[in-house]
Design a protein around this motif. Structure first.
Motif, mmCIF file in Angstrom:
data_model
loop_
_atom_site.group_PDB
_atom_site.id
_atom_site.type_symbol
_atom_site.label_atom_id
_atom_site.label_comp_id
_atom_site.label_asym_id
_atom_site.label_seq_id
_atom_site.Cartn_x
_atom_site.Cartn_y
_atom_site.Cartn_z
ATOM 1 N N UNK A 92 0.852 -1.134 -0.102
ATOM 2 C CA UNK A 92 0.132 0.095 0.003
ATOM 3 C C UNK A 92 0.812 1.107 -0.041
ATOM 4 N N UNK A 93 2.069 1.123 0.857
ATOM 5 C CA UNK A 93 2.771 2.478 0.600
ATOM 6 C C UNK A 93 3.657 2.435 -0.741
ATOM 7 N N UNK A 94 3.839 1.585 -1.321
ATOM 8 C CA UNK A 94 4.714 1.666 -2.426
ATOM 9 C C UNK A 94 4.374 2.414 -3.658
ATOM 10 N N UNK A 95 3.106 2.864 -3.990
ATOM 11 C CA UNK A 95 2.932 3.860 -5.121
ATOM 12 C C UNK A 95 3.554 5.323 -4.696
ATOM 13 N N UNK A 96 3.540 5.379 -3.457
ATOM 14 C CA UNK A 96 3.827 6.936 -2.783
ATOM 15 C C UNK A 96 5.243 6.958 -2.453
ATOM 16 N N UNK A 177 1.537 7.417 -12.491
ATOM 17 C CA UNK A 177 -0.034 7.149 -12.358
ATOM 18 C C UNK A 177 -0.361 7.285 -10.916
ATOM 19 N N UNK A 178 -1.093 8.229 -10.601
ATOM 20 C CA UNK A 178 -1.367 8.438 -9.313
ATOM 21 C C UNK A 178 -2.806 7.642 -8.638
ATOM 22 N N UNK A 179 -3.443 7.119 -9.771
ATOM 23 C CA UNK A 179 -4.524 6.274 -9.386
ATOM 24 C C UNK A 179 -4.159 4.865 -8.955
ATOM 25 N N UNK A 180 -2.878 4.453 -9.086
ATOM 26 C CA UNK A 180 -2.447 3.130 -8.612
ATOM 27 C C UNK A 180 -2.826 3.046 -7.147
ATOM 28 N N UNK A 181 -2.642 3.948 -6.387
ATOM 29 C CA UNK A 181 -2.914 3.629 -4.652
ATOM 30 C C UNK A 181 -4.241 3.426 -4.534
ATOM 31 N N UNK A 182 -5.234 4.096 -5.131
ATOM 32 C CA UNK A 182 -6.635 3.876 -5.239
ATOM 33 C C UNK A 182 -7.062 2.413 -5.394
ATOM 34 N N UNK A 183 -6.658 2.152 -6.498
ATOM 35 C CA UNK A 183 -6.870 0.870 -7.025
ATOM 36 C C UNK A 183 -6.297 -0.282 -5.999
ATOM 37 N N UNK A 184 -5.107 -0.159 -5.561
ATOM 38 C CA UNK A 184 -4.504 -0.752 -4.330
ATOM 39 C C UNK A 184 -5.162 -1.323 -3.102
ATOM 40 N N UNK A 185 -5.931 -0.006 -2.728
ATOM 41 C CA UNK A 185 -6.866 -0.292 -1.616
ATOM 42 C C UNK A 185 -8.112 -1.408 -1.815
ATOM 43 N N UNK A 186 -8.304 -1.280 -2.960
ATOM 44 C CA UNK A 186 -9.580 -2.363 -3.228
ATOM 45 C C UNK A 186 -8.982 -3.441 -3.299
ATOM 46 N N UNK A 187 -7.877 -3.780 -4.073
ATOM 47 C CA UNK A 187 -7.136 -5.261 -4.227
ATOM 48 C C UNK A 187 -6.758 -5.797 -2.856
ATOM 49 N N UNK A 188 -6.043 -5.030 -2.059
ATOM 50 C CA UNK A 188 -5.833 -5.504 -0.813
ATOM 51 C C UNK A 188 -7.024 -6.117 0.039
#
Length: 267
Positions: A92-96, A177-188
């Motif tokens: 979850x921290x990785x994209x940022x 691509x700043x949307x990656x973090x939002x997608x990851x939240x749902x994926x986790x």
């Protein structure tokens, strides 16, 4: 070659990694009244909540368990939750990772490929505390620990190249691509229920069980429970997972090196 060596064996930078990880852990709890005590209290509170919900409200019973106590059930859950919590925190921290450190990219000569190591070391503090709790509580409940409990760090070893590889990949993509973090939240959230945390792999139908092999956390969680119960990890599966995750880490480091040249322009 030197870049890959710095990625996979940052021994010369171990002091820097430890210092930054220590700073992250202290910063996380600096403003709280209990401070670093939350490192131990958080997993204990999670243990209590999940036990209450699954054991007493939903009336879940562990398949195949006979005369199972509440604490036995809780420890089986927590063995999976500890592994997942470490994985989820790193991913979850990785994209940022790059976006949160613009000064390191623009103004300071800093080996930014070490940031996934810092993240893993910081999350590893919580995993280490969880491991001590698992060992201590299992030993207390069962009157001692089996010899196989010594293999717990080995059971967790494939997690390291897994989270490093994903962190390099996601840090590279997430910077652009700043949307990656939002997608990851749902994926986790989905991955937590698709992993054998609240059930053993053996409880799944045979057809579904074969697909569970694609989940990189399934083998680690299963081996965690196995070593605490007196069995040794499945060494063949363990070696295959370690090799596959190492290849992922290699691909992630290569990708990170290719895309890092544009980081200063977008952060």
């Amino acid at each position: 070659m030197s870049f890959l060596l710095d990625c996979f064996w940052p021994w010369r930078q171990r002091g820097l990694i430890a210092q930054l990880a220590r700073r992250e852990v202290h910063a996380r709890y600096r403003q709280s009244a209990l401070g670093l005590a939350w490192v131990a209290l958080t997993p204990l509170l999670m243990l209590g909540v999940y036990t209450l919900v699954f054991r007493h409200i939903m009336r879940v019973r562990w398949p195949g368990a006979v005369d199972e106590s509440n604490l036995d059930f809780a420890l089986r859950l927590y063995a999976g939750l500890a592994v997942f919590a470490f994985f989820a925190e790193c991913v979850n921290r990785a994209p940022g990772l790059i976006l949160e450190q613009p000064n390191l990219v623009k103004k300071v000569v800093f080996p930014i490929e070490l940031l996934p190591w810092v993240s893993a070391a910081s999350a590893g503090v919580g995993l280490g505390v969880s491991g001590l709790l698992l060992l201590g509580l299992n030993g207390w409940v069962h009157g001692g620990l089996p010899l196989s409990a010594l293999a717990l760090p080995l059971a967790w070893l494939p997690l390291l190249p897994l989270v490093l590889g994903l962190s390099w990949l996601l840090a590279g993509v997430g910077t652009y691509v700043r949307d990656v973090g939002q997608v990851l939240g749902m994926a986790m959230s989905a991955l937590m229920f698709l992993s054998p945390i609240f059930y053993p792999v053996e409880a799944l139908p045979e057809a579904v069980r074969a697909w569970m092999g694609l989940n990189p956390l399934a083998g680690v969680i299963t081996d965690t429970r196995a070593v605490l119960a007196g069995a040794w990890p499945d060494w063949g599966r363990w070696a295959l997972a370690l090799a596959a995750h190492s290849l992922l880490a290699l691909a992630g480091a290569w990708f990170f090196r290719r895309v890092r040249v544009g980081f200063a322009d977008v952060v």
